[in-house]
Motif scaffolding. Sequence first.
Motif, PDB file in Angstrom:
ATOM      1  N   UNK A 153       3.034   5.954  -3.154  1.00 22.38           N
ATOM      2  CA  UNK A 153       4.501   6.476  -3.230  1.00 22.38           C
ATOM      3  C   UNK A 153       4.965   7.079  -1.961  1.00 22.38           C
ATOM      4  N   UNK A 154       4.616   6.579  -0.596  1.00 24.29           N
ATOM      5  CA  UNK A 154       5.008   6.901   0.396  1.00 24.29           C
ATOM      6  C   UNK A 154       5.729   5.693   1.217  1.00 24.29           C
ATOM      7  N   UNK A 155       6.677   6.146   2.196  1.00 21.21           N
ATOM      8  CA  UNK A 155       7.324   5.030   2.999  1.00 21.21           C
ATOM      9  C   UNK A 155       6.443   4.293   3.931  1.00 21.21           C
ATOM     10  N   UNK A 156       6.604   3.296   4.493  1.00 19.24           N
ATOM     11  CA  UNK A 156       5.825   2.523   5.499  1.00 19.24           C
ATOM     12  C   UNK A 156       5.900   3.441   6.701  1.00 19.24           C
ATOM     13  N   UNK A 157       7.015   4.125   7.321  1.00 19.73           N
ATOM     14  CA  UNK A 157       6.793   4.964   8.403  1.00 19.73           C
ATOM     15  C   UNK A 157       5.930   5.936   8.060  1.00 19.73           C
ATOM     16  N   UNK A 158       5.780   6.572   6.918  1.00 17.08           N
ATOM     17  CA  UNK A 158       5.057   7.833   6.703  1.00 17.08           C
ATOM     18  C   UNK A 158       3.524   7.348   6.852  1.00 17.08           C
ATOM     19  N   UNK A 159       3.154   5.933   6.401  1.00 18.03           N
ATOM     20  CA  UNK A 159       1.964   5.626   6.364  1.00 18.03           C
ATOM     21  C   UNK A 159       1.455   5.365   7.806  1.00 18.03           C
ATOM     22  N   UNK A 171       0.798  -1.131  -0.022  1.00 18.41           N
ATOM     23  CA  UNK A 171       0.066  -0.131  -0.032  1.00 18.41           C
ATOM     24  C   UNK A 171       0.811   1.276   0.124  1.00 18.41           C
ATOM     25  N   UNK A 172       1.918   1.277   0.831  1.00 15.62           N
ATOM     26  CA  UNK A 172       2.760   2.379   0.840  1.00 15.62           C
ATOM     27  C   UNK A 172       3.535   2.455  -0.505  1.00 15.62           C
ATOM     28  N   UNK A 173       4.077   1.414  -1.083  1.00 22.76           N
ATOM     29  CA  UNK A 173       4.570   1.734  -2.507  1.00 22.76           C
ATOM     30  C   UNK A 173       3.637   2.250  -3.412  1.00 22.76           C
TER      31      UNK A 173
END
Length: 236
Positions: A43-49, A38-40
């Motif tokens: 277009x975000x990192x998992x940390x940001x998610x 989902x993060x990919x």
Amino acid sequence: MSSRPSRLSATDRRQAILSAAAPIFARLGREGATTKEIARAAGVSEALLYRHFASKEALYAELESHCVEANAVGSRLLAEAVPSTATLVRGVALLVQAVFPGIGDARSHDDTKRLVTASLLGDGQFAKAFLDRHVTPWIGVFERSFRVAQDAGDVEDGVHAGSAEIWFVHHLANTLHLISLPGITVVEYGVTRERLIENTVRFLLRGIGLRSAAIDRHYDPAKLETIFASMDQDTA
């Protein structure tokens, strides 16, 4: 070159993540989807998610309200609806169009249908929440309009359509859309999509007991097509 995500407001970022998550959950289900994928997609990192959603379960839980907002159809018509035979006829036509083949973005519509179907095969919570918010208000309008139509003599004698019969309007349209989801023709109906929609609307209106004269008086597919086209533009 940096691949850092573009700066969005917190609200816009949450919506972007939800939009990216919907097709993944629709394709893989709640258990199969991963926050990494989902993060990919977002277009975000998992940390940001995880800054926006504490867990995958929290993200999934918010999809219901997101899908309702992304696929909201005819809300102003619902707010302005006055119980009548005309409201019943046009409302049934609108609901059929909204559920099958859909109004607005086709992919979003298909993803939502897959999410609801996957929920029905599981605990049903997503499906219940979605139908309660998105369809139940229309069912109430239809029930009130049916009683007005009955008082006006627009319903066949001896017919008493209750909540179950009114819900069949949604169920038939929903089944037609599910059959149309695969990339192949599962059922050959022998008519065009437009004719199938019209036949479905007439079949349902007759099924809940409306007289043919009342249907003909209020059901104008060509005029409704213009309304649906303008709603498509509103949701674009």
